[in-house]
Design a protein around this motif. Structure first.
Motif, PDB file in Angstrom:
ATOM      1  N   ARG A 190       4.740  10.948  22.412  1.00 18.49           N
ATOM      2  CA  ARG A 190       4.962   9.477  21.870  1.00 18.49           C
ATOM      3  C   ARG A 190       5.710   9.346  21.908  1.00 18.49           C
ATOM      4  NH1 ARG A 190       5.046   8.831  15.945  1.00 18.49           N
ATOM      5  NH2 ARG A 190       4.378  11.352  15.834  1.00 18.49           N
ATOM      6  N   GLU A 191       6.735   8.954  23.077  1.00 19.12           N
ATOM      7  CA  GLU A 191       7.332   7.865  23.699  1.00 19.12           C
ATOM      8  C   GLU A 191       6.898   7.383  24.341  1.00 19.12           C
ATOM      9  OE1 GLU A 191      12.308   7.477  26.419  1.00 19.12           O
ATOM     10  OE2 GLU A 191      10.919   9.634  25.186  1.00 19.12           O
ATOM     11  N   LEU A 192       6.237   8.126  25.614  1.00 21.06           N
ATOM     12  CA  LEU A 192       5.180   7.154  26.548  1.00 21.06           C
ATOM     13  C   LEU A 192       4.491   6.696  25.903  1.00 21.06           C
ATOM     14  CD1 LEU A 192       5.121   7.800  29.682  1.00 21.06           C
ATOM     15  CD2 LEU A 192       3.151   9.377  28.900  1.00 21.06           C
ATOM     16  N   LEU A 193       3.766   7.041  25.565  1.00 16.52           N
ATOM     17  CA  LEU A 193       2.580   6.093  24.828  1.00 16.52           C
ATOM     18  C   LEU A 193       2.873   5.334  23.996  1.00 16.52           C
ATOM     19  CD1 LEU A 193      -0.399   8.805  24.469  1.00 16.52           C
ATOM     20  CD2 LEU A 193       0.298   7.742  26.668  1.00 16.52           C
ATOM     21  N   ALA A 194       4.264   4.968  23.525  1.00 18.53           N
ATOM     22  CA  ALA A 194       4.669   3.657  22.095  1.00 18.53           C
ATOM     23  C   ALA A 194       4.259   4.207  21.086  1.00 18.53           C
ATOM     24  CB  ALA A 194       4.660   2.532  22.727  1.00 18.53           C
ATOM     25  N   LEU A 195       3.920   5.477  20.959  1.00 22.62           N
ATOM     26  CA  LEU A 195       2.981   5.681  19.042  1.00 22.62           C
ATOM     27  C   LEU A 195       4.018   5.803  18.030  1.00 22.62           C
ATOM     28  CD1 LEU A 195       0.941   8.926  20.118  1.00 22.62           C
ATOM     29  CD2 LEU A 195       0.575   6.548  20.376  1.00 22.62           C
ATOM     30  N   PRO A 196       3.243   4.707  17.727  1.00 20.49           N
ATOM     31  CA  PRO A 196       4.488   4.306  15.373  1.00 20.49           C
ATOM     32  C   PRO A 196       3.969   5.950  14.890  1.00 20.49           C
ATOM     33  CG  PRO A 196       2.317   3.319  15.443  1.00 20.49           C
ATOM     34  CD  PRO A 196       2.139   4.030  17.407  1.00 20.49           C
ATOM     35  N   GLU A 197       4.611   6.144  13.874  1.00 20.02           N
ATOM     36  CA  GLU A 197       4.823   7.407  12.910  1.00 20.02           C
ATOM     37  C   GLU A 197       3.169   7.784  12.698  1.00 20.02           C
ATOM     38  OE1 GLU A 197       7.537   7.205   9.818  1.00 20.02           O
ATOM     39  OE2 GLU A 197       6.672   5.546   9.324  1.00 20.02           O
ATOM     40  N   TYR A 198       2.561   6.737  11.953  1.00 16.99           N
ATOM     41  CA  TYR A 198       1.213   7.374  11.799  1.00 16.99           C
ATOM     42  C   TYR A 198       0.099   7.196  12.518  1.00 16.99           C
ATOM     43  CZ  TYR A 198       3.345   6.636   7.219  1.00 16.99           C
ATOM     44  OH  TYR A 198       4.402   5.988   5.722  1.00 16.99           O
ATOM     45  N   VAL A 199       0.141   7.192  14.213  1.00 10.75           N
ATOM     46  CA  VAL A 199      -0.732   6.977  14.823  1.00 10.75           C
ATOM     47  C   VAL A 199      -0.352   8.630  15.870  1.00 10.75           C
ATOM     48  CG1 VAL A 199      -1.818   6.355  16.944  1.00 10.75           C
ATOM     49  CG2 VAL A 199      -0.693   4.523  15.122  1.00 10.75           C
ATOM     50  N   ARG A 228       3.622  23.859  17.677  1.00 11.48           N
ATOM     51  CA  ARG A 228       4.943  23.339  17.138  1.00 11.48           C
ATOM     52  C   ARG A 228       4.966  21.572  16.859  1.00 11.48           C
ATOM     53  NH1 ARG A 228       9.035  19.819  18.675  1.00 11.48           N
ATOM     54  NH2 ARG A 228       7.509  19.558  20.407  1.00 11.48           N
ATOM     55  N   SER A 229       4.436  21.164  17.541  1.00 11.20           N
ATOM     56  CA  SER A 229       3.578  19.292  18.042  1.00 11.20           C
ATOM     57  C   SER A 229       2.674  19.088  16.477  1.00 11.20           C
ATOM     58  CB  SER A 229       3.700  19.340  19.264  1.00 11.20           C
ATOM     59  OG  SER A 229       4.407  19.349  20.834  1.00 11.20           O
ATOM     60  N   ALA A 230       2.095  20.044  16.790  1.00  8.73           N
ATOM     61  CA  ALA A 230       0.786  19.716  15.490  1.00  8.73           C
ATOM     62  C   ALA A 230       1.923  19.304  14.251  1.00  8.73           C
ATOM     63  CB  ALA A 230      -0.832  19.799  14.763  1.00  8.73           C
ATOM     64  N   ARG A 231       2.345  20.115  14.143  1.00  3.94           N
ATOM     65  CA  ARG A 231       3.513  19.697  12.824  1.00  3.94           C
ATOM     66  C   ARG A 231       4.433  18.393  12.762  1.00  3.94           C
ATOM     67  NH1 ARG A 231       4.273  25.354  13.096  1.00  3.94           N
ATOM     68  NH2 ARG A 231       5.945  25.365  14.276  1.00  3.94           N
ATOM     69  N   ARG A 232       5.139  18.392  13.656  1.00  2.93           N
ATOM     70  CA  ARG A 232       5.740  17.050  13.871  1.00  2.93           C
ATOM     71  C   ARG A 232       4.949  15.979  13.906  1.00  2.93           C
ATOM     72  NH1 ARG A 232      10.547  17.030  15.192  1.00  2.93           N
ATOM     73  NH2 ARG A 232      10.616  15.093  16.628  1.00  2.93           N
ATOM     74  N   TRP A 233       3.276  15.663  14.376  1.00  2.00           N
ATOM     75  CA  TRP A 233       2.823  15.004  14.396  1.00  2.00           C
ATOM     76  C   TRP A 233       2.201  14.279  13.067  1.00  2.00           C
ATOM     77  CZ3 TRP A 233       2.398  11.662  18.240  1.00  2.00           C
ATOM     78  CH2 TRP A 233       2.054  12.449  19.928  1.00  2.00           C
ATOM     79  N   LEU A 234       1.800  15.463  12.062  1.00  2.00           N
ATOM     80  CA  LEU A 234       1.303  15.492  10.671  1.00  2.00           C
ATOM     81  C   LEU A 234       2.442  15.218   9.932  1.00  2.00           C
ATOM     82  CD1 LEU A 234      -1.777  17.638  10.862  1.00  2.00           C
ATOM     83  CD2 LEU A 234      -1.607  15.712  11.093  1.00  2.00           C
ATOM     84  N   ALA A 235       3.477  15.612  10.654  1.00  2.00           N
ATOM     85  CA  ALA A 235       4.913  14.865   9.266  1.00  2.00           C
ATOM     86  C   ALA A 235       4.616  13.951   8.910  1.00  2.00           C
ATOM     87  CB  ALA A 235       5.980  15.613  10.294  1.00  2.00           C
ATOM     88  N   PRO A 236       4.908  12.929   9.311  1.00  3.93           N
ATOM     89  CA  PRO A 236       4.480  11.194   8.619  1.00  3.93           C
ATOM     90  C   PRO A 236       3.958  11.108   7.187  1.00  3.93           C
ATOM     91  CG  PRO A 236       4.680  11.178  10.912  1.00  3.93           C
ATOM     92  CD  PRO A 236       4.459  12.136  10.449  1.00  3.93           C
ATOM     93  N   PHE A 237       2.370  12.153   7.588  1.00 10.97           N
ATOM     94  CA  PHE A 237       1.473  12.081   6.298  1.00 10.97           C
ATOM     95  C   PHE A 237       1.423  13.327   5.007  1.00 10.97           C
ATOM     96  CE2 PHE A 237      -0.391  10.743  10.715  1.00 10.97           C
ATOM     97  CZ  PHE A 237      -0.493   9.994  10.332  1.00 10.97           C
ATOM     98  N   VAL A 238       2.688  14.270   5.849  1.00  9.12           N
ATOM     99  CA  VAL A 238       2.988  15.040   4.180  1.00  9.12           C
ATOM    100  C   VAL A 238       4.498  14.758   3.784  1.00  9.12           C
ATOM    101  CG1 VAL A 238       1.504  16.532   5.068  1.00  9.12           C
ATOM    102  CG2 VAL A 238       3.839  16.544   6.301  1.00  9.12           C
ATOM    103  N   LYS A 239       5.285  13.392   3.859  1.00 12.19           N
ATOM    104  CA  LYS A 239       6.478  13.180   3.515  1.00 12.19           C
ATOM    105  C   LYS A 239       6.084  13.010   1.752  1.00 12.19           C
ATOM    106  CE  LYS A 239       7.250   9.696   5.821  1.00 12.19           C
ATOM    107  NZ  LYS A 239       8.218   8.889   7.016  1.00 12.19           N
ATOM    108  N   GLU A 240       7.106  14.059   1.435  1.00 12.73           N
ATOM    109  CA  GLU A 240       7.187  13.696  -0.439  1.00 12.73           C
ATOM    110  C   GLU A 240       7.377  12.090  -1.046  1.00 12.73           C
ATOM    111  OE1 GLU A 240       6.204  15.984  -2.569  1.00 12.73           O
ATOM    112  OE2 GLU A 240       5.729  17.630  -1.215  1.00 12.73           O
ATOM    113  N   PRO A 298       0.265  -1.265   0.227  1.00 15.13           N
ATOM    114  CA  PRO A 298       0.333  -0.336  -0.364  1.00 15.13           C
ATOM    115  C   PRO A 298       1.336   0.715  -0.104  1.00 15.13           C
ATOM    116  CG  PRO A 298       0.024  -0.406   2.457  1.00 15.13           C
ATOM    117  CD  PRO A 298       0.761  -1.717   1.467  1.00 15.13           C
ATOM    118  N   ARG A 299       0.755   2.578  -0.269  1.00 18.49           N
ATOM    119  CA  ARG A 299       1.256   3.497   0.019  1.00 18.49           C
ATOM    120  C   ARG A 299       0.829   4.487   0.941  1.00 18.49           C
ATOM    121  NH1 ARG A 299      -2.454   7.338   0.806  1.00 18.49           N
ATOM    122  NH2 ARG A 299      -4.835   7.071   0.622  1.00 18.49           N
ATOM    123  N   SER A 300       2.154   4.863   0.863  1.00 16.44           N
ATOM    124  CA  SER A 300       1.387   5.621   2.529  1.00 16.44           C
ATOM    125  C   SER A 300       0.956   6.397   2.976  1.00 16.44           C
ATOM    126  CB  SER A 300       3.099   6.086   3.189  1.00 16.44           C
ATOM    127  OG  SER A 300       4.353   5.500   2.437  1.00 16.44           O
TER     128      SER A 300
END
Length: 243
Positions: free
Chosen positions: A144-153, A231-243, A97-99
């Motif tokens: 992210r570290e506390l909750l062990a969240l992967p990049e797409y969560v 600032r954090s929202a940009r980081r949370w969403l960064a994996p979803f806007v990668k080229e 699947p696509r990212s």
């Protein structure tokens, strides 16, 4: 008035709890109400984290702008927008699947928030109080570290639930703006300056419009926590806007 509609009118945020526990049966029912919420394509693009560890509650209270009542809440739920589990399902079926993209993230955010609101409505019906904690979007790295969240969560909302104190029950619900300021027919139209001023009439206390708005802007919109959330929202969403 219909009981369900009445409860929606009466519901308000509760930040002080009696300390009496929420029963296992009540929590199970709240979660089942979440699972029954509307969801895009019946995908349930969310995962709910039930925070039961007291140390973790206290860490979240500190990370969420030092709101101590989070640590005192009998029930702490984090509704995560989750694009990971369907990605895993596609791969398990032998697909490549696509990212996930930004549209997937926003759809998952909607799913998570709709599920959370079902819990809020159900809690009110059970005589429980609840409060949304938007500050869960702050401190992306540590959360992210506390909750062990992967990049797409990522966390869409934190919800605290408990039995309200008498003071909280008796406290008036904050006034909402009149509906005419939030409703348009067919097309969007910005409010005129007069409408904006009229919208705040009776809400600024002894202060004038300019003074009240300027103070609110400084306290909320220009605050350190608001800037950190962006600032954090940009980081949370960064994996979803990668080229």
């Amino acid at each position: 008035m219909n009981e369900i509609i009445q409860s929606l009118f009466e519901r308000k945020s509760v930040r002080v709890f009696t300390g009496e526990p929420v029963t296992a049966e009540e929590k199970a029912l709240l979660l089942e109400c979440a699972f029954q919420a509307p969801t895009a394509g019946c995908q349930q693009l969310y995962t709910i984290l039930d925070i039961t560890d007291q140390g973790e509650k206290e860490t979240l209270a500190e990370l969420c702008d030092r709101q101590g009542f989070i640590a005192q809440a009998p029930v702490v739920l984090i509704f995560c927008a989750d694009c990971q589990k369907w990605l895993d399902a596609y791969r398990a079926a032998g697909l490549e699947p696509r990212s996930p993209g930004l549209g997937d993230a926003l759809l998952a955010m909607s799913d998570a928030l709709i599920a959370a609101q079902n819990v809020v409505a159900a809690a009110q019906a059970l005589g429980l109080g609840s409060c949304y904690i938007g500050d869960i979007l702050e401190n992306e790295e540590r959360v992210r570290e506390l909750l062990a969240l992967p990049e797409y969560v990522f966390p869409a909302a934190l919800l605290v639930i408990g039995r309200p104190t008498r003071q909280q029950l008796d406290r008036p619900k904050p006034q909402r703006f009149e509906g005419r300021y939030a409703l348009r027919e067919n097309r969007y139209r910005p409010l005129t300056e007069k409408e904006v001023r009229d919208m705040f009439r009776g809400r600024t206390g002894q202060s004038g419009f300019e003074e009240w708005i300027q103070a609110f802007c400084q306290r909320k919109y220009h605050s350190d926590f608001s800037r950190e959330m962006s600032r954090s929202a940009r980081r949370w969403l960064a994996p979803f806007v990668k080229e």
